[in-house]
Design an enzyme around this catalytic site. Structure first.
Site, PDB file in Angstrom:
ATOM      1  N   HIS A 205       0.867  -1.185   0.000  1.00  0.00           N
ATOM      2  CA  HIS A 205       0.000   0.000   0.000  1.00  0.00           C
ATOM      3  C   HIS A 205       0.903   1.234   0.000  1.00  0.00           C
ATOM      4  O   HIS A 205       2.012   1.186   0.547  1.00  0.00           O
ATOM      5  CB  HIS A 205      -0.830  -0.047   1.290  1.00  0.00           C
TER       6      HIS A 205
ATOM      7  N   ASP B  67       3.103  -4.693   8.080  1.00  0.00           N
ATOM      8  CA  ASP B  67       1.893  -3.885   7.921  1.00  0.00           C
ATOM      9  C   ASP B  67       0.706  -4.839   8.001  1.00  0.00           C
ATOM     10  O   ASP B  67       0.415  -5.571   7.051  1.00  0.00           O
ATOM     11  CB  ASP B  67       1.954  -3.161   6.561  1.00  0.00           C
TER      12      ASP B  67
ATOM     13  N   GLN C 200      -4.415  -5.393   6.747  1.00  0.00           N
ATOM     14  CA  GLN C 200      -5.386  -6.319   6.142  1.00  0.00           C
ATOM     15  C   GLN C 200      -5.335  -7.703   6.773  1.00  0.00           C
ATOM     16  O   GLN C 200      -5.936  -8.639   6.236  1.00  0.00           O
ATOM     17  CB  GLN C 200      -5.128  -6.440   4.627  1.00  0.00           C
TER      18      GLN C 200
ATOM     19  N   LYS D 147     -10.533  -1.112  10.357  1.00  0.00           N
ATOM     20  CA  LYS D 147     -10.656  -2.329   9.534  1.00  0.00           C
ATOM     21  C   LYS D 147     -10.915  -3.546  10.417  1.00  0.00           C
ATOM     22  O   LYS D 147     -10.943  -4.675   9.963  1.00  0.00           O
ATOM     23  CB  LYS D 147      -9.382  -2.543   8.715  1.00  0.00           C
TER      24      LYS D 147
ATOM     25  N   CYS E  20      -4.713   2.296  -3.746  1.00  0.00           N
ATOM     26  CA  CYS E  20      -3.500   2.852  -3.119  1.00  0.00           C
ATOM     27  C   CYS E  20      -2.324   1.897  -3.273  1.00  0.00           C
ATOM     28  O   CYS E  20      -1.526   1.719  -2.338  1.00  0.00           O
ATOM     29  CB  CYS E  20      -3.718   3.174  -1.641  1.00  0.00           C
TER      30      CYS E  20
HETATM   31  N1  PMP Z   1      -1.647  -0.755   4.519  1.00  0.00           N
HETATM   32  C1  PMP Z   1      -2.573  -1.562   3.980  1.00  0.00           C
HETATM   33  C2  PMP Z   1      -2.180  -2.940   3.531  1.00  0.00           C
HETATM   34  C3  PMP Z   1      -3.879  -1.123   3.862  1.00  0.00           C
HETATM   35  O1  PMP Z   1      -4.815  -1.917   3.330  1.00  0.00           O
HETATM   36  C4  PMP Z   1      -4.235   0.170   4.322  1.00  0.00           C
HETATM   37  C5  PMP Z   1      -5.644   0.705   4.186  1.00  0.00           C
HETATM   38  N2  PMP Z   1      -6.216   0.540   2.937  1.00  0.00           N
HETATM   39  C6  PMP Z   1      -3.229   0.959   4.869  1.00  0.00           C
HETATM   40  C7  PMP Z   1      -1.953   0.462   4.955  1.00  0.00           C
HETATM   41  C8  PMP Z   1      -3.521   2.332   5.383  1.00  0.00           C
HETATM   42  O2  PMP Z   1      -4.415   2.260   6.460  1.00  0.00           O
HETATM   43  P1  PMP Z   1      -5.052   3.562   7.089  1.00  0.00           P
HETATM   44  O3  PMP Z   1      -5.640   4.326   5.945  1.00  0.00           O
HETATM   45  O4  PMP Z   1      -6.080   3.043   8.024  1.00  0.00           O
HETATM   46  O5  PMP Z   1      -3.972   4.308   7.759  1.00  0.00           O
END
Ligand code: PMP
Length: 406
Positions: free
Chosen positions: A123, A200, A203, A226, A364
């Site tokens: 991401h 990270d 997910q 999430k 993203c």
């Molecule tokens: N890393 C991953 C793998 C994600 O899926 C996400 C959210 N889509 C993020 C980072 C960023 O998370 P947040 O927007 O809650 O900070």
């Protein structure tokens, strides 16, 4: 074990509505999960019963609020099996946790020429903070390539690892493909040469039982929203020995021990990294979300979602011209696809008219889309409250749209 999904759905008031005259089918859980009434009530209770700034107060409300906040930290600690509760730093979410880490770890340990390794399926939140360090400190970002199936090329990873590698930062689960990465193998390979690892878990935390001591990861980050919790709260887990050495991230209230114009000393963990009034409200909500997940059981959740994923994959593949992106052996909860040359936005907008919420676009993860040479995908992602009937509706919807475009 059988679970009563209707009973679970009743906990989520938002699901019970129509969108464009159709019952809502919410399949955008990788972006954010919905919030059960228990969490909504807990947040409401803070404001109606004991809202008060925490830590510094001597009065009753402040003590109650502080206790609730710190209890939530313990719930997070137990949920991920951290050794100490002070190894849990509350942040606004995954993104802030990674920015905290990149700043503080970077300031303390990195210099020009050092390398940080990420993967091609990250991401943006796990790419851009490290790129900022390339500009600021002159470090070099190295990238683990992925296979067509969406798995990390582990042999290439081994080649990238060197004595220049000062940190490896990879996703536990890919948000765009659903790939579950072999993080234990990555951690073991890195530790064999004393390189720390950040996972990270944005997910993964809602689908996979995480035990940070067993994994032996140095850092693990995730977001509350999430995990059936509120927005604006998440956590950075870090091993005490790293966090103690790292420079603070932001300066301000609560992260100090003493302040004078001659010099300032910093508070102990976890407060050293929690400048300013924390989102105690969000923390309380997150704690109750963890209680909620624990009550159903992560394993039960994972098994149920896995069945849904397999069912959806099988059904979607019956649609002529549909291609799934992300066919790793180990996957969870996400199915990303395109149908012929239908643009994902068109597909997403037409599904929305049928009451079906999916996410479309690059998720993203633009470098990942570049890897596949596609503008984006349509992504359906599942949570514990989704049903086979909803998958059927998705498949029906996609089939109809494909016919219209044909
Ligand atoms: N890393 C991953 C793998 C994600 O899926 C996400 C959210 N889509 C993020 C980072 C960023 O998370 P947040 O927007 O809650 O900070």
């Amino acid at each position: 074990m059988s679970i009563d999904i209707q009973k679970i759905r009743n906990d989520f008031p938002i699901l019970n509505q129509t969108i464009h005259g159709k019952p809502l089918v919410y399949l955008d859980n990788a972006a954010t999960t919905q919030t059960p009434q228990q969490v909504i009530d807990a947040i409401s209770d803070v404001y109606t019963k004991y809202n008060s700034n925490i830590h510094r107060g001597v009065h009753h409300l402040s003590n109650v609020c502080t206790e609730a906040h710190e209890q939530s930290r313990i719930k997070v600690q137990q949920f991920i099996n951290a050794k100490h509760s002070h190894e849990v730093i509350f942040t606004r979410g995954t993104t802030e946790a990674i920015n905290l880490l990149s700043f503080s770890f970077g300031e303390t340990f990195l210099k020009a020429g050092d390398e940080v390794i990420v993967s091609n399926l990250e991401h943006h939140s796990n790419i851009v903070p490290w790129q900022l360090l390339e500009t600021r400190l002159g470090i070099k970002l190295r990238v683990i390539p992925i296979t067509d199936e969406g798995e990390l090329e582990m042999d290439e990873f081994k080649k990238l690892l060197s004595d220049k590698t000062k940190l490896v930062a990879v996703a536990h689960v890919s948000n765009a493909l659903g790939t579950i990465n072999p993080i234990k193998e990555i951690i073991d390979l890195c530790h064999a040469q004393n390189t720390p690892v950040m996972i990270d878990g944005a997910q993964a935390i809602q689908h996979i039982k995480v035990d940070v001591q067993e994994l032996d990861c140095d850092f693990y980050v995730f977001s509350g929203h999430k995990l059936y919790g509120p927005t604006g709260i998440g956590a950075l887990y870090g091993k005490e020995e790293w966090l103690n050495k790292m420079h603070p991230y932001q300066g301000g209230g609560e992260m100090i021990q003493t302040v004078s114009f001659e010099g300032t000393t910093f508070n102990e963990l976890p407060f050293k990294f929690e400048a300013g009034t924390p989102d105690y409200n969000g923390a309380v909500g997150l704690g109750v979300a963890i209680d909620y997940v624990n009550e159903i059981g992560l394993e039960t959740i994972a098994n149920y979602e896995h069945e849904l994923l397999e069912y959806a994959t099988e059904k979607l593949l019956t649609i002529p011209g549909l291609k799934i992106y992300g066919t790793a052996k180990n996957k969870c909860s996400v199915v990303s696809f395109l149908v012929n040359d239908i643009h994902p936005y068109d597909m997403g907008m037409m599904l929305d008219k049928m009451g079906i919420a999916v996410r479309t676009g690059h998720h993203c993860a633009q470098p990942l889309m570049q890897r596949y040479n596609i503008p984006g995908t349509v992504r359906a992602s599942f949570a514990i409250y989704n049903t086979r009937e909803e998958v059927d509706q998705l498949v029906e919807g996609v089939t109809r749209i494909a016919q219209i475009f044909a």
